[in-house]
Scaffold this active site. Sequence first.
Site, mmCIF file in Angstrom:
data_model
loop_
_atom_site.group_PDB
_atom_site.id
_atom_site.type_symbol
_atom_site.label_atom_id
_atom_site.label_comp_id
_atom_site.label_asym_id
_atom_site.label_seq_id
_atom_site.Cartn_x
_atom_site.Cartn_y
_atom_site.Cartn_z
ATOM 1 N N ASP A 194 -12.053 9.609 -6.885
ATOM 2 C CA ASP A 194 -11.565 8.546 -7.759
ATOM 3 C C ASP A 194 -11.981 8.921 -9.177
ATOM 4 O OD1 ASP A 194 -10.596 6.257 -8.889
ATOM 5 O OD2 ASP A 194 -11.764 4.870 -7.645
ATOM 6 N N HIS B 26 0.736 3.894 -10.443
ATOM 7 C CA HIS B 26 -0.201 4.298 -9.390
ATOM 8 C C HIS B 26 0.543 5.105 -8.306
ATOM 9 C CE1 HIS B 26 -3.537 4.084 -6.695
ATOM 10 N NE2 HIS B 26 -4.053 2.945 -7.121
ATOM 11 N N ARG C 90 0.840 -1.200 0.000
ATOM 12 C CA ARG C 90 0.000 0.000 0.000
ATOM 13 C C ARG C 90 0.875 1.250 0.000
ATOM 14 N NH1 ARG C 90 -4.778 0.907 -1.678
ATOM 15 N NH2 ARG C 90 -5.588 -0.883 -0.484
ATOM 16 N N GLU D 108 -1.800 9.633 -11.092
ATOM 17 C CA GLU D 108 -1.302 8.476 -11.823
ATOM 18 C C GLU D 108 -1.248 8.686 -13.333
ATOM 19 O OE1 GLU D 108 -3.655 5.058 -10.682
ATOM 20 O OE2 GLU D 108 -4.319 6.101 -8.875
ATOM 21 N N ARG E 298 1.844 -6.307 -10.360
ATOM 22 C CA ARG E 298 2.224 -5.586 -9.142
ATOM 23 C C ARG E 298 2.574 -6.505 -7.978
ATOM 24 N NH1 ARG E 298 -2.682 -2.911 -5.722
ATOM 25 N NH2 ARG E 298 -4.186 -4.615 -5.864
#
Length: 279
Positions: free
Chosen positions: A190, A147, A48, A248, A74
Amino acid sequence: MEARTHRTGTGTVRAHDQGAQLTEWRVGGVPVIWVSALARYAEGQPIRGGVPVCWPWFGPGRSGDLSPAHGFARTAPWRLVDEVVDDAGVRLAWELSSADTAGRSGTERFPHTFRARVEVRVTDRATVSLTVRNEDSAAFDYEAALHTYLHVGDIRRVRLTGLDGAHYFDKVLRAGATQHGDLVCTGETDRVHTSDGPVAVHDPVLGRTLTVEKASSPHTVVWNPWAEKAAAMEDFGDREWTEMVCVEAAAVGDGAVRLEPGAEHTLSTTVRVGPLHGS
């Protein structure tokens, strides 16, 4: 989980082989790249924070049913192929191929022959790039995002410039809209902006501006979970949402990459630290 830590002329850099992920960049002792204090550094678990490499899909993919979320790259163990530390800074590079990922969860949804490379270069700025080469006999499509989690003093006082006039899809409201003026986050955010230009993050609490520049990135994603969603995440501190914002570089949805046999594509993002301006 293998980690690599180096000092530069301005601070420190840390990265992990899993996910080929930059997980720390500090300048003058202050984080530029944010990582949760509750981040899990365990094999097969996403970290995270930092700069996760989302590939070959973003979120649940365009079909809405792909897993793992943000693709298998990832959490895959990438192979370190270059590690240089000199007066100019730090350069790290990893590679991942379809042979390396055979049998991993999610790869059955991307049955193509590929070779991918992630490079991290840190001097007075940090650049992360993802290059994908199609080694198959047929063309394939993929989504990708870098990200990038940025450390800020207080998201409620931050302004983002560079997105004025850009259309975006709001994933919280499930609706499209156009950005007018500066972006100020006032709740869960978002958004996938159709924008390939730089974005400046003006942070009066830390007294600096972080500028995010992108290449081959038709989209800019801006994300902050805000209080309620952060509290529901096991790897996210209840109050940590005030300290971060994701800006991003992305090629997702209708902007997904179409790669012909033998062709390659590079998506990159660069973060620079400068004085506070425009506040």
